[in-house]
Motif scaffolding. Structure first.
Motif, PDB file in Angstrom:
ATOM      1  N   THR A  20      21.179  72.079  37.364  1.00 25.09           N
ATOM      2  CA  THR A  20      22.615  72.167  37.619  1.00 25.09           C
ATOM      3  C   THR A  20      22.913  72.392  39.096  1.00 25.09           C
ATOM      4  N   GLY A  21      22.180  73.281  39.724  1.00 24.68           N
ATOM      5  CA  GLY A  21      22.413  73.568  41.141  1.00 24.68           C
ATOM      6  C   GLY A  21      22.201  72.338  42.011  1.00 24.68           C
ATOM      7  N   PHE A  22      21.115  71.613  41.744  1.00 30.26           N
ATOM      8  CA  PHE A  22      20.849  70.397  42.508  1.00 30.26           C
ATOM      9  C   PHE A  22      21.961  69.382  42.306  1.00 30.26           C
ATOM     10  N   LEU A  23      22.353  69.174  41.058  1.00 30.95           N
ATOM     11  CA  LEU A  23      23.392  68.174  40.774  1.00 30.95           C
ATOM     12  C   LEU A  23      24.736  68.552  41.394  1.00 30.95           C
ATOM     13  N   LEU A  24      25.089  69.835  41.343  1.00 30.32           N
ATOM     14  CA  LEU A  24      26.330  70.271  41.975  1.00 30.32           C
ATOM     15  C   LEU A  24      26.273  70.066  43.486  1.00 30.32           C
ATOM     16  N   ALA A  25      25.144  70.430  44.098  1.00 27.20           N
ATOM     17  CA  ALA A  25      24.997  70.256  45.545  1.00 27.20           C
ATOM     18  C   ALA A  25      25.035  68.781  45.913  1.00 27.20           C
ATOM     19  N   HIS A  26      24.366  67.957  45.127  1.00 33.70           N
ATOM     20  CA  HIS A  26      24.352  66.517  45.407  1.00 33.70           C
ATOM     21  C   HIS A  26      25.749  65.920  45.245  1.00 33.70           C
ATOM     22  N   ALA A  27      26.426  66.275  44.170  1.00 32.47           N
ATOM     23  CA  ALA A  27      27.786  65.767  43.950  1.00 32.47           C
ATOM     24  C   ALA A  27      28.712  66.236  45.074  1.00 32.47           C
ATOM     25  N   SER A  28      28.546  67.471  45.503  1.00 32.78           N
ATOM     26  CA  SER A  28      29.341  67.982  46.614  1.00 32.78           C
ATOM     27  C   SER A  28      29.094  67.164  47.872  1.00 32.78           C
ATOM     28  N   GLY A  29      27.830  66.864  48.141  1.00 31.50           N
ATOM     29  CA  GLY A  29      27.500  66.044  49.306  1.00 31.50           C
ATOM     30  C   GLY A  29      28.135  64.670  49.236  1.00 31.50           C
ATOM     31  N   VAL A  30      28.135  64.078  48.042  1.00 37.04           N
ATOM     32  CA  VAL A  30      28.730  62.742  47.876  1.00 37.04           C
ATOM     33  C   VAL A  30      30.222  62.778  48.176  1.00 37.04           C
ATOM     34  N   ILE A  31      30.946  63.715  47.585  1.00 38.18           N
ATOM     35  CA  ILE A  31      32.398  63.742  47.807  1.00 38.18           C
ATOM     36  C   ILE A  31      32.727  64.147  49.242  1.00 38.18           C
ATOM     37  N   VAL A  32      31.922  64.994  49.863  1.00 36.27           N
ATOM     38  CA  VAL A  32      32.159  65.354  51.262  1.00 36.27           C
ATOM     39  C   VAL A  32      31.993  64.116  52.150  1.00 36.27           C
ATOM     40  N   ARG A  33      30.945  63.345  51.920  1.00 35.94           N
ATOM     41  CA  ARG A  33      30.739  62.121  52.722  1.00 35.94           C
ATOM     42  C   ARG A  33      31.881  61.130  52.502  1.00 35.94           C
ATOM     43  N   MET A  34      32.302  60.959  51.262  1.00 37.21           N
ATOM     44  CA  MET A  34      33.417  60.047  50.971  1.00 37.21           C
ATOM     45  C   MET A  34      34.709  60.527  51.656  1.00 37.21           C
ATOM     46  N   THR A  35      34.944  61.822  51.598  1.00 35.86           N
ATOM     47  CA  THR A  35      36.160  62.372  52.193  1.00 35.86           C
ATOM     48  C   THR A  35      36.092  62.289  53.714  1.00 35.86           C
ATOM     49  N   ASN A  36      34.945  62.604  54.289  1.00 34.90           N
ATOM     50  CA  ASN A  36      34.802  62.481  55.742  1.00 34.90           C
ATOM     51  C   ASN A  36      35.068  61.052  56.203  1.00 34.90           C
ATOM     52  N   ALA A  37      34.605  60.080  55.435  1.00 31.37           N
ATOM     53  CA  ALA A  37      34.850  58.680  55.786  1.00 31.37           C
ATOM     54  C   ALA A  37      36.344  58.377  55.764  1.00 31.37           C
ATOM     55  N   ARG A  38      37.053  58.909  54.784  1.00 32.54           N
ATOM     56  CA  ARG A  38      38.501  58.685  54.685  1.00 32.54           C
ATOM     57  C   ARG A  38      39.263  59.397  55.803  1.00 32.54           C
ATOM     58  N   LEU A  39      38.751  60.537  56.246  1.00 30.68           N
ATOM     59  CA  LEU A  39      39.428  61.322  57.278  1.00 30.68           C
ATOM     60  C   LEU A  39      39.081  60.884  58.700  1.00 30.68           C
TER      61      LEU A  39
END
Length: 157
Positions: A12-31
């Motif tokens: 669970t911890g790995f998946l949450l961290a990985h999912a967080s990384g994905v949305i952060v990268r997507m959001t950074n690209a949009r910003l």
């Protein structure tokens, strides 16, 4: 992927961290067109919502160490999006306030953040999105973290 790596897919911890990384990268690209990153946006949005917070309160609310928060505020202040002043009740503390330009930037950035979130959650049904938000709130606000956002006491200092 080797059988040894498969254990991470049940972590669970790995998946949450990985999912967080994905949305952060997507959001950074949009910003990027606004020359913002997720951390800048988080500070700016919080200050716009709760004007006059101390730098320490911002760090605690966001669950970050104070030093990087000061650096983020430095960047936002250099762009005239926020300003720092001595705290009215504690000479040692600095309060952070959004400028009109900061509020306008937050409003523009909010649409980009929402679009990134929409893209990230596109694989989920509306019901699953609601369930995910409920689950994440339950995990983040379960009482085991004294610095959890809904419990951070906004100090007078």
């Amino acid at each position: 992927m080797s059988g040894q790596d498969d254990g991470l897919l049940d972590d669970t911890g790995f998946l949450l961290a990985h999912a967080s990384g994905v949305i952060v990268r997507m959001t950074n690209a949009r910003l990027a067109h606004l020359d913002l990153r997720v951390r800048h946006y988080s500070v700016l949005a919080l200050v716009c919502d709760r004007d006059g917070l101390s730098q320490r309160d911002i760090a605690e609310f966001l669950g970050m160490d104070p030093s990087p928060v000061v650096s983020l505020i430095d960047t936002l202040e250099a762009r005239s999006l926020v300003l720092r002043r001595p705290h009215p009740s504690d000479r040692r503390a600095r309060e952070v306030r959004a400028t009109p330009d900061g509020r306008a930037m937050r409003d523009r950035a909010r649409a980009d953040v929402a679009a990134a979130r929409q893209d990230f959650l596109a694989k989920l049904t509306p019901d699953e999105r609601g369930q995910l938000l409920t689950i994440l709130r339950n995990l983040a606000l379960d009482g085991s973290d004294p610095g959890r956002p809904d419990r951070v006491a906004i100090s007078d200092a």
